[in-house]
Scaffold this motif. Structure first.
Motif, PDB file in Angstrom:
ATOM      1  N   ALA A  27      33.082  80.087  22.152  1.00 15.93           N
ATOM      2  CA  ALA A  27      32.881  80.097  23.606  1.00 15.93           C
ATOM      3  C   ALA A  27      31.686  79.206  23.961  1.00 15.93           C
ATOM      4  CB  ALA A  27      32.650  81.518  24.100  1.00 15.93           C
ATOM      5  N   ARG A  28      30.642  79.271  23.138  1.00 19.80           N
ATOM      6  CA  ARG A  28      29.467  78.417  23.365  1.00 19.80           C
ATOM      7  C   ARG A  28      29.838  76.952  23.124  1.00 19.80           C
ATOM      8  NH1 ARG A  28      24.093  77.658  23.682  1.00 19.80           N
ATOM      9  NH2 ARG A  28      23.044  76.272  22.192  1.00 19.80           N
ATOM     10  N   ASP A  30      32.717  75.548  23.521  1.00 16.60           N
ATOM     11  CA  ASP A  30      33.521  75.110  24.660  1.00 16.60           C
ATOM     12  C   ASP A  30      32.634  74.809  25.861  1.00 16.60           C
ATOM     13  OD1 ASP A  30      36.369  75.005  25.882  1.00 16.60           O
ATOM     14  OD2 ASP A  30      35.264  76.304  27.250  1.00 16.60           O
ATOM     15  N   SER A  31      31.652  75.659  26.098  1.00 18.17           N
ATOM     16  CA  SER A  31      30.738  75.483  27.225  1.00 18.17           C
ATOM     17  C   SER A  31      29.898  74.221  27.060  1.00 18.17           C
ATOM     18  CB  SER A  31      29.829  76.713  27.341  1.00 18.17           C
ATOM     19  OG  SER A  31      28.886  76.546  28.375  1.00 18.17           O
ATOM     20  N   LEU A  32      29.421  73.969  25.864  1.00 17.27           N
ATOM     21  CA  LEU A  32      28.611  72.783  25.615  1.00 17.27           C
ATOM     22  C   LEU A  32      29.422  71.500  25.795  1.00 17.27           C
ATOM     23  CD1 LEU A  32      26.635  74.002  22.470  1.00 17.27           C
ATOM     24  CD2 LEU A  32      25.615  73.374  24.670  1.00 17.27           C
ATOM     25  N   LYS A  59      32.117  71.084  27.679  1.00 17.63           N
ATOM     26  CA  LYS A  59      32.374  70.897  29.113  1.00 17.63           C
ATOM     27  C   LYS A  59      31.143  70.319  29.812  1.00 17.63           C
ATOM     28  CE  LYS A  59      35.932  74.390  30.034  1.00 17.63           C
ATOM     29  NZ  LYS A  59      36.247  75.654  30.732  1.00 17.63           N
ATOM     30  N   ALA A  60      29.961  70.846  29.450  1.00 14.85           N
ATOM     31  CA  ALA A  60      28.725  70.353  30.060  1.00 14.85           C
ATOM     32  C   ALA A  60      28.517  68.880  29.718  1.00 14.85           C
ATOM     33  CB  ALA A  60      27.543  71.184  29.580  1.00 14.85           C
ATOM     34  N   THR A 106      22.707  67.424  24.943  1.00 14.27           N
ATOM     35  CA  THR A 106      23.739  68.452  24.834  1.00 14.27           C
ATOM     36  C   THR A 106      24.576  68.251  23.577  1.00 14.27           C
ATOM     37  OG1 THR A 106      23.876  68.645  27.244  1.00 14.27           O
ATOM     38  CG2 THR A 106      25.733  69.506  25.978  1.00 14.27           C
ATOM     39  N   TYR A 150      40.326  69.612  29.743  1.00 16.42           N
ATOM     40  CA  TYR A 150      39.240  68.693  29.420  1.00 16.42           C
ATOM     41  C   TYR A 150      39.524  67.259  29.863  1.00 16.42           C
ATOM     42  CZ  TYR A 150      37.599  72.521  26.526  1.00 16.42           C
ATOM     43  OH  TYR A 150      37.162  73.751  26.107  1.00 16.42           O
TER      44      TYR A 150
END
Length: 388
Positions: free
Chosen positions: A31-32, A34-36, A38-39, A55, A215
């Motif tokens: 989950a982390r 995926d978040s990174l 996307k950022a 990032t 994405y």
């Protein structure tokens, strides 16, 4: 249309990637991850490269066995190149970064030839390599990369047919495989090795990703904006996608430029000037990505707007800026910006009663390559001063 923009569209078989939940034998926090990712993607499109570097360095450190970190590291370099395609100084670095991704994926695939992430990222790396090779007019290598990348996309699709992002690769291929050979017959010999194109199918696939992709949504919107501008001649549709892109990324000069050019193509210079004035101001402020090429283009269209409205002094002011920047930027050959600008300045100086200066500029036009009857017009106005 500038040659680099045309070349930019050739062999645009891009295989943008998605992040699956398949593990690499590590107890990762996906989950982390995926978040990174996307950022990082948002930071890249937002031209926040320093933030994107930080990032993606976290991704590389925390997920060292996953190819996403190295891939998006290369994507930061790609957008640096994209903002100034005339500058080839980052090409070697980009190719080297992509090779790192390919090598990493190959090692993964040696252990598990069905690993979806490795297939996707390898396909993406090869696709982007082929894209730059096409821009640099290395057609044979570009075509070979396109063929190999397309095969990987098909393989990935078979492994996960529900993934929407994979349709970006199909959409780009299906569209350009029909359009490019029609527009550029010299490309046809390369296409005998590829599946047949289908423009309408490609548009449907790109639109599906543009609305529903996870994405690759932004990349699909970017393609839809540019292909509607360049090939479909559908300015309304191009602006639709441009507005969506600028809503999320108002300080991306590439998005903003194409949006402004849709109005130029319709000869609505008054509206275009509002957009290019904003670009010019951002260039003056030194916003990231707003380099001298964007300032040159903005000054040119601001000059055109004032010229059409017969604001002679203001038109000359911006054309003089454009001339100065063009002489600084044009390395191999004089650009259309320079040729047109020198001619327009000569005409404007005639209007302002500065005949000696006008004659100097008309003679300068004759020393430059002929473009759109520029030599004929210069000779005409050398004999008889230009009057509107």
């Amino acid at each position: 249309m500038p040659k680099k923009i045309i070349n930019h569209m050739k062999f645009k078989i891009i295989f943008f990637v998605f992040i699956s939940s398949i593990l690499f034998g590590q107890n990762y926090d996906w989950a982390r991850h995926d978040s990174l990712i996307k950022a990082c993607i948002n930071q890249i499109y937002g031209i926040e490269f320093d933030k994107a570097e930080k990032t993606i360095d976290i991704v590389i450190k925390e997920y060292p066995t996953h190819p996403s970190g190295k891939f998006f590291k290369a994507m930061i370099t790609w957008w640096r190149i994209l903002l100034d395609l005339e500058d080839e100084s980052l090409d070697k670095k980009f190719y080297a970064q992509l090779q790192e991704v390919i090598d990493m994926c190959d090692k993964i695939l040696e252990k598990n030839n069905k690993n979806i992430d490795a297939i996707f990222f390898k396909g993406g790396a090869i696709g982007f390599r082929g894209r730059l090779l096409g821009i640099r007019e290395n057609w044979i290598k570009s075509a070979l990369d396109g063929k190999e990348g397309l095969e990987l996309v098909y393989k990935a699709y078979k492994a996960d047919p529900k993934n929407i992002d994979v349709q970006l690769g199909f959409g780009i291929y299906h569209y350009y495989a029909e359009v490019i050979p029609q527009r550029y017959p010299a490309v046809k010999p390369f296409m005998v090795f590829f599946p047949q194109g289908d423009k309408k199918k490609g548009l449907r696939e790109l639109e599906n990703v543009a609305w529903n992709g996870r994405y690759a949504r932004i990349e699909a919107r970017y393609f839809l904006m540019t292909l509607n501008f360049m090939f479909e001649n559908n300015m309304q549709e191009a602006r639709k996608w441009g507005r969506l892109l600028l809503k999320d990324f108002p300080n991306n000069p590439n998005f903003q430029k194409y949006y402004g050019l849709t109005y130029v193509k319709e000869n609505d210079y008054r509206t275009a000037a509002k957009i290019f004035r904003d670009i010019y101001k951002k260039c003056e402020k030194g916003l990231p990505g707003y380099n001298l090429r964007y300032k040159r283009e903005a000054s040119y269209y601001l000059g055109m707007d004032y010229k059409i409205r017969d604001k002679v002094d203001s038109a000359a002011y911006y054309f003089e800026i454009c001339e100065k920047l063009s002489r600084q930027l044009d390395k191999k050959t004089e650009s259309g910006y320079l040729i047109n600008t020198v001619l327009y300045l000569a005409m404007l100086y005639d209007q302002m009663g500065q005949r000696e200066k006008a004659i100097k500029y008309y003679n300068e036009v004759l020393r430059l390559r002929d473009r759109s009857n520029s030599h004929e017009l210069a000779r005409k106005y050398l004999k008889t001063p230009y009057r509107k």
